[in-house]
Design a protein around this motif. Structure first.
Motif, PDB file in Angstrom:
ATOM      1  N   ARG A 142     -10.124  12.035  22.266  1.00  0.00           N
ATOM      2  CA  ARG A 142      -9.617  11.273  21.353  1.00  0.00           C
ATOM      3  C   ARG A 142      -8.655  10.199  21.880  1.00  0.00           C
ATOM      4  O   ARG A 142      -7.577  10.387  22.339  1.00  0.00           O
ATOM      5  N   PRO A 143      -9.314   8.828  22.042  1.00  0.00           N
ATOM      6  CA  PRO A 143      -8.424   7.714  22.504  1.00  0.00           C
ATOM      7  C   PRO A 143      -7.553   7.158  21.741  1.00  0.00           C
ATOM      8  O   PRO A 143      -7.786   7.348  20.721  1.00  0.00           O
ATOM      9  N   LEU A 144      -6.361   7.057  22.197  1.00  0.00           N
ATOM     10  CA  LEU A 144      -5.166   6.489  21.494  1.00  0.00           C
ATOM     11  C   LEU A 144      -4.958   5.095  22.050  1.00  0.00           C
ATOM     12  O   LEU A 144      -4.757   5.066  23.372  1.00  0.00           O
ATOM     13  N   ARG A 145      -4.762   4.127  21.141  1.00  0.00           N
ATOM     14  CA  ARG A 145      -4.529   2.774  21.487  1.00  0.00           C
ATOM     15  C   ARG A 145      -3.235   2.123  20.929  1.00  0.00           C
ATOM     16  O   ARG A 145      -2.854   1.091  20.698  1.00  0.00           O
ATOM     17  N   SER A 146      -2.759   2.869  20.038  1.00  0.00           N
ATOM     18  CA  SER A 146      -1.417   2.430  19.130  1.00  0.00           C
ATOM     19  C   SER A 146      -0.531   3.469  18.878  1.00  0.00           C
ATOM     20  O   SER A 146      -1.039   4.750  18.739  1.00  0.00           O
ATOM     21  N   VAL A 147       0.872   2.989  18.430  1.00  0.00           N
ATOM     22  CA  VAL A 147       1.521   3.879  18.015  1.00  0.00           C
ATOM     23  C   VAL A 147       1.198   4.576  16.721  1.00  0.00           C
ATOM     24  O   VAL A 147       1.541   5.786  16.564  1.00  0.00           O
ATOM     25  N   GLU A 148       0.533   4.025  15.796  1.00  0.00           N
ATOM     26  CA  GLU A 148       0.135   4.509  14.616  1.00  0.00           C
ATOM     27  C   GLU A 148      -0.876   5.709  14.657  1.00  0.00           C
ATOM     28  O   GLU A 148      -0.923   6.678  14.274  1.00  0.00           O
ATOM     29  N   ALA A 149      -1.938   5.432  15.580  1.00  0.00           N
ATOM     30  CA  ALA A 149      -2.888   6.281  16.268  1.00  0.00           C
ATOM     31  C   ALA A 149      -1.927   7.526  16.802  1.00  0.00           C
ATOM     32  O   ALA A 149      -2.428   8.738  16.353  1.00  0.00           O
ATOM     33  N   TYR A 150      -1.061   7.385  17.390  1.00  0.00           N
ATOM     34  CA  TYR A 150      -0.496   8.506  17.813  1.00  0.00           C
ATOM     35  C   TYR A 150       0.516   9.564  16.923  1.00  0.00           C
ATOM     36  O   TYR A 150       0.278  10.653  16.942  1.00  0.00           O
ATOM     37  N   GLU A 151       1.076   8.659  15.972  1.00  0.00           N
ATOM     38  CA  GLU A 151       1.674   9.420  14.866  1.00  0.00           C
ATOM     39  C   GLU A 151       0.463  10.176  13.790  1.00  0.00           C
ATOM     40  O   GLU A 151       1.166  11.158  13.503  1.00  0.00           O
ATOM     41  N   ARG A 152      -0.730   9.568  13.762  1.00  0.00           N
ATOM     42  CA  ARG A 152      -1.419  10.161  13.136  1.00  0.00           C
ATOM     43  C   ARG A 152      -1.890  11.686  13.633  1.00  0.00           C
ATOM     44  O   ARG A 152      -1.976  12.817  13.064  1.00  0.00           O
ATOM     45  N   GLU A 153      -2.074  11.507  15.057  1.00  0.00           N
ATOM     46  CA  GLU A 153      -2.428  12.977  15.636  1.00  0.00           C
ATOM     47  C   GLU A 153      -1.285  13.695  15.863  1.00  0.00           C
ATOM     48  O   GLU A 153      -1.377  15.034  15.715  1.00  0.00           O
ATOM     49  N   ALA A 154      -0.179  13.087  15.826  1.00  0.00           N
ATOM     50  CA  ALA A 154       1.096  14.016  15.767  1.00  0.00           C
ATOM     51  C   ALA A 154       1.448  14.747  14.780  1.00  0.00           C
ATOM     52  O   ALA A 154       1.831  15.965  14.629  1.00  0.00           O
ATOM     53  N   ALA A 155       1.110  14.070  13.719  1.00  0.00           N
ATOM     54  CA  ALA A 155       1.068  14.720  12.288  1.00  0.00           C
ATOM     55  C   ALA A 155       0.238  15.948  12.087  1.00  0.00           C
ATOM     56  O   ALA A 155       0.586  17.144  11.597  1.00  0.00           O
TER      57      ALA A 155
END
Length: 431
Positions: free
Chosen positions: A258-271
């Protein structure tokens, strides 16, 4: 990034191992051409540029320790194997094929850039490799060639020990953190059956996650290593979207990347991790140079890495489900360490910014030199075991299982392995 052993200077005084009760170890000189010609078995490092490589010192220390020492003119007239450099810029250079295929004393080789992928393109008599190991197939990169018995002749097997360098460095670090009596326990379970230690699963049966910083060949080895340790999904942090997608495409559906390139993408995965749909992060690997980030994409990589480092270590206090068992290999749950391991493959400087930040946030820091040593030891074990198979007159032999046979239970022995480890740790300036 190229992960053969290379350095620009070595310490001949008390090495790091002196603190472990080991005597100081000096690097053997590079073999002369006369010594190479007279050696009992020939090992090489192919690649370019390799003039500063420490691999010959590392490997020759072990070869000279486990085989008779002597050259023409010595009283005993005995000859030991040699490991030497052979600068090779392309797989099309004639000497590569001639040494591997035509020299009857060729026993194995390390392979580094720019040849790691190129040597996998042609298998069989027209190439330098006959077949790829499982790791070689999975990564499509080869850093090790092994000449094995094949009937009355020989077969050239290409494999990847870069991934073992990563996995073994992490597993040794965890064993030390867990105060295991045998620091190599998680490398080789020794249960009387084929077995492998993997990270446990949470109460819901979900595997724990991991993240990897970087792309390219080293990232592929890291992905394979981390997936073999039972971690999924694996988050990829990298400045170049196309490079990252190439890694994703390479592994396809076999690994949940799962590539992450933004804080928003990180937060979705963190949820997802907080909800229990995905396991919490329990391990990480860095595979980028220790340069200060300049572009916005580079800065984002560091921002996301720092976010991961700051996450609480939730996995440590969780109950764990029984591991699923598939195939012939028994999976054994790794006792989670008090600190999550972070391995930074970059080793110049030894204390990288990412390593320091991880340690500051309570992670277990594992330096890249440890991975460098582990991949070289895996090579040496397979070569030593195969040499014995030839001496015993075997007509077939699988060298791959011996890569994990560490310490006195393996073909080299604990004392010699630790001497080689101390030699590299003592080097002042590793490139």
């Amino acid at each position: 990034m190229s992960y053969h052993l290379s350095f620009t200077g070595a310490a001949n005084g008390a090495p790091n191992g002196a603190a472990n009760g080991h005597a100081a170890v000096s690097a053997p000189p590079h073999p002369t051409q006369e010594q190479i010609d007279a050696s009992a078995r020939k090992y090489f490092l192919f690649g370019s540029p390799i003039s500063h490589s420490a691999s010959p010192a590392f490997q020759n220390l072990m070869l000279q320790s486990i085989a008779p020492i002597g050259f023409p003119g010595s009283e005993a007239q005995t000859f030991h194997p040699t490991y030497s450099l052979k600068d090779t810029k392309s797989v099309d250079e004639a000497h590569l094929y001639d040494l591997v295929r035509k020299d009857p004393l060729f026993a194995g080789a390390g392979v580094t850039m720019p040849l790691k992928v190129a040597v996998t393109a042609t298998l069989g008599p027209k190439g330098v490799i006959d077949e790829l190991s499982e790791a070689g197939k999975a990564t499509q990169t080869v850093n090790t060639i092994i000449s094995t018995p094949n009937g009355a002749g020989r077969k050239m097997v290409g494999t990847n020990t870069d991934y073992l360098g990563i996995a073994h460095a992490v597993l040794r670090g965890v064993a030390e953190c867990n105060a295991e009596e045998r620091v190599t326990k998680y490398l080789d379970p020794q249960l009387g059956v084929k077995a492998r230690y993997v990270f446990p699963r949470n109460k819901a049966g979900k595997p724990y996650a991991a993240f990897i910083i970087g792309s390219g060949g080293t990232c592929r080895s890291a992905v394979y290593a981390v997936s073999q340790m039972g971690l999924s999904p694996i988050y990829l942090l990298n400045r170049d979207a196309d490079e990252t997608q190439a890694v994703v495409d390479h592994f396809g559906a076999t690994v949940d990347l799962r590539p992450l390139r933004s804080v928003e993408a990180y937060e979705r995965e963190a949820a997802l991790r907080e909800s229990g749909e995905v396991g919490h992060v329990a391990c990480a690997v860095g595979a980028i140079p220790a340069f200060a980030p300049q572009t916005e994409d580079e800065k984002m990589v560091y921002t996301l890495a720092h976010r991961f480092f700051a996450e609480p270590y939730t996995a440590l206090g969780e109950e764990h489900a029984e591991l699923p068992q598939e195939g012939e290999e028994k999976l054994v749950a790794l006792p989670l360490p008090a600190k999550r391991p972070f391995l930074d493959m970059c080793y110049k400087p030894r204390q990288t910014p990412l390593l320091l930040e991880a340690e500051k946030q309570g992670w277990l820091p594992v330096g890249g030199v440890e991975a460098m040593v582990e991949q070289g030891l895996a090579q040496a074990r397979m070569w030593a075991a195969t040499a014995k198979a030839f001496e015993q007159g075997k007509t077939s032999f699988d060298p791959i299982p011996f890569a994990v046979k560490a310490g006195d239970e393996g073909p080299i022995g604990l004392e010699i392995e630790e001497q080689a480890r101390d030699l590299v740790r003592a080097m002042l300036d590793i490139k």
